[in-house]
Design an enzyme around this catalytic site. Structure first.
Site, PDB file in Angstrom:
ATOM      1  N   ASN A   1      -4.889   1.810 -13.325  1.00 56.64           N
ATOM      2  CA  ASN A   1      -3.909   0.939 -12.670  1.00 56.64           C
ATOM      3  C   ASN A   1      -2.532   1.546 -12.831  1.00 56.64           C
ATOM      4  O   ASN A   1      -2.295   2.331 -13.751  1.00 56.64           O
ATOM      5  CB  ASN A   1      -3.944  -0.445 -13.345  1.00 56.64           C
TER       6      ASN A   1
ATOM      7  N   HIS B   1       1.454   0.292 -13.298  1.00 52.89           N
ATOM      8  CA  HIS B   1       2.214  -0.912 -13.622  1.00 52.89           C
ATOM      9  C   HIS B   1       3.707  -0.554 -13.666  1.00 52.89           C
ATOM     10  O   HIS B   1       4.073   0.477 -14.240  1.00 52.89           O
ATOM     11  CB  HIS B   1       1.760  -1.457 -14.992  1.00 52.89           C
TER      12      HIS B   1
ATOM     13  N   ASN C   1       1.627   2.954  -2.634  1.00 49.35           N
ATOM     14  CA  ASN C   1       0.954   3.875  -3.557  1.00 49.35           C
ATOM     15  C   ASN C   1      -0.300   4.469  -2.912  1.00 49.35           C
ATOM     16  O   ASN C   1      -0.589   5.651  -3.089  1.00 49.35           O
ATOM     17  CB  ASN C   1       0.601   3.175  -4.866  1.00 49.35           C
TER      18      ASN C   1
ATOM     19  N   GLY D   1       0.809  -1.227   0.000  1.00 47.02           N
ATOM     20  CA  GLY D   1       0.000   0.000   0.000  1.00 47.02           C
ATOM     21  C   GLY D   1       0.836   1.268   0.000  1.00 47.02           C
ATOM     22  O   GLY D   1       0.379   2.319   0.460  1.00 47.02           O
TER      23      GLY D   1
ATOM     24  N   MET E   1      -3.586  -7.598  -7.285  1.00 52.06           N
ATOM     25  CA  MET E   1      -2.950  -8.676  -8.032  1.00 52.06           C
ATOM     26  C   MET E   1      -3.928  -9.645  -8.705  1.00 52.06           C
ATOM     27  O   MET E   1      -3.523 -10.725  -9.129  1.00 52.06           O
ATOM     28  CB  MET E   1      -1.998  -9.461  -7.101  1.00 52.06           C
TER      29      MET E   1
ATOM     30  N   LEU F   1      -9.767  -7.967 -12.778  1.00 55.90           N
ATOM     31  CA  LEU F   1     -11.179  -7.590 -12.623  1.00 55.90           C
ATOM     32  C   LEU F   1     -11.962  -8.004 -13.866  1.00 55.90           C
ATOM     33  O   LEU F   1     -11.452  -7.948 -14.980  1.00 55.90           O
ATOM     34  CB  LEU F   1     -11.301  -6.087 -12.426  1.00 55.90           C
TER      35      LEU F   1
HETATM   36  C1  GRF Z   1       3.671  -1.428  -7.546  1.00 53.61           C
HETATM   37  O1  GRF Z   1       4.955  -1.764  -7.975  1.00 53.61           O
HETATM   38  C2  GRF Z   1       2.750  -1.312  -8.723  1.00 53.61           C
HETATM   39  O2  GRF Z   1       3.379  -0.851  -9.860  1.00 53.61           O
HETATM   40  C3  GRF Z   1       2.253  -2.706  -8.904  1.00 53.61           C
HETATM   41  O3  GRF Z   1       2.149  -3.199  -7.607  1.00 53.61           O
HETATM   42  C4  GRF Z   1       3.029  -2.527  -6.730  1.00 53.61           C
HETATM   43  C5  GRF Z   1       2.205  -1.976  -5.595  1.00 53.61           C
HETATM   44  O4  GRF Z   1       3.004  -1.519  -4.545  1.00 53.61           O
HETATM   45  N1  GRF Z   1       1.043  -2.741  -9.689  1.00 53.61           N
HETATM   46  P1  GRF Z   1       2.331  -0.893  -3.275  1.00 53.61           P
HETATM   47  O5  GRF Z   1       1.409  -1.931  -2.656  1.00 53.61           O
HETATM   48  O6  GRF Z   1       1.580   0.324  -3.679  1.00 53.61           O
HETATM   49  O7  GRF Z   1       3.463  -0.548  -2.325  1.00 53.61           O
END
Ligand code: GRF
Length: 349
Positions: A267, A269, A172, A170, A250, A253
């Site tokens: 999303n 990536h 992000n 989390g 992960m 959807l």
């Molecule tokens: C990130 O590297 C994102 O690009 C990928 O999953 C990871 C999420 O990291 N889709 P976090 O849970 O936000 O730390």
């Protein structure tokens, strides 16, 4: 906090004996803005102390109409009093400050540049002359007014609600929440959903008092069972979500989430899409001997990492990089890119 006019007048006399000069001004000071503060600082600099006659709630209503003041007289006084340039506040119950001028006998009278000496009220002017006050008109700060502040606030519209789905750390989510806290992203995180009951993203959301729920994904390793797709859709709808943000979610959807939120799911990536879709994209780029990789924010559709690209950040691959060091550098770029693109999407809606 609010001093009586008699006390203020006694104070003025004590200052006068010491050869100090009292500056006086008046106003509503309903939504304090930079124009007020600059004006009050300049007024204070004209003498030794600044006394403000602040309009009472009833007199603001009489002057500005029934929707004002926005803030009560006690609150307005509390804010004004905290300014270093303000020494004393008296309450102005009438529309004019004639009586206060007569009692306080200020040495200097300061007024904002929306007035000229000619346009000052004749009673006030006579009172100022009779107490020998020096009248100073201070320049207005263009564009800084209570009316302009109110108009800006009203034109912003309601805050958009976002729902965040994540399976892991989390970080992000945290970057988005911090951008909101800092005032850089105008949104509310209405719900956080995870397919993993002990994912740190849920704990982080709960710590912030955000509604955070675990949805049982079913028995598949990377898929989401139909009841889980439905539950996610229902929870997002119940939370009134405008935009769904996948931050490390992960699982793929499908309808009904994809249908009900079509064009409203994004999303992030960890590669420069369309290169290196799928899992551990940073490792794929490193193994391929790339010199540059990065991260991509894109719309989500039924294809894995396949929707329209909305924004990308490049990240260099340095000599000696390990998958971990590279992933950490990509994460840093994600934390800047994701809130920025979310803000752009919400602003364009
Ligand atoms: C990130 O590297 C994102 O690009 C990928 O999953 C990871 C999420 O990291 N889709 P976090 O849970 O936000 O730390």
């Amino acid at each position: 906090m609010i001093t009586s006019i008699n006390e203020a007048a006694n104070w003025r006399d004590a200052l006068h004996v010491r050869g100090q000069k009292v500056v006086f001004t008046s106003g509503c000071f309903d939504l304090l803005h930079a124009g007020h503060v600059r004006y009050l600082k300049q007024a204070r600099a004209l003498g030794d102390v600044l006394v403000i006659a602040m309009n009472s709630d009833a007199s603001v209503r009489a002057l500005k109409g029934p929707t004002r003041p926005v803030n009560s007289q006690d609150d307005r006084a509390e804010v004004l009093e905290a300014l270093a340039c303000v020494d004393l506040i008296v309450l102005l119950e009438d529309e004019r400050s004639t009586k206060i001028i007569e009692k306080l006998r200020p040495h200097i009278f300061a007024k904002g540049g929306d007035y000229t000496i000619e346009s000052l009220n004749s009673e006030e002017l006579a009172a100022l002359k009779s107490v020998g006050a020096d009248i100073q008109i201070l320049p207005l700060v263009p564009g800084k007014s209570t009316t302009a502040t109110l108009q800006r606030a009203e034109s912003r519209g309601p805050e958009s609600k976002i729902g965040i789905l994540g399976s892991g750390e989390g970080s992000n989510f945290d970057a988005i929440a911090r951008a909101i806290d800092a005032g850089n992203l105008r949104a509310e995180i209405a719900i956080v959903i995870s397919d993993s009951a002990d994912a740190p993203i849920l704990a982080k959301a709960r710590q912030r008092g955000i509604n955070a729920v675990f949805v049982n994904p079913g028995s598949g390793k990377s898929s989401l069972a139909e009841p889980a797709q439905k539950e996610i859709r229902d929870r997002l709808l119940a939370a009134g979500v405008d935009l769904v943000v996948l931050a490390g979610f992960m699982r793929l959807l499908k309808p009904p989430v994809l249908d009900d939120f079509a064009g409203r799911i994004v999303n992030i990536h960890p590669s420069l899409l369309p290169a290196y879709k799928g899992l551990e994209a940073w490792k794929q780029a490193l193994d391929a001997g790339e010199k540059v990789t990065g991260c991509t924010v894109h719309m989500v559709d039924a294809q894995l990492d396949g929707g329209t690209v909305l924004g990308q950040s490049k990240v260099p691959i340095l000599p000696g990089d390990t998958p971990e060091s590279l992933h950490a550098r990509i994460h840093e770029a994600e934390h800047v890119l994701f809130p920025k693109i979310i803000g752009q999407i919400l602003a364009s809606r």
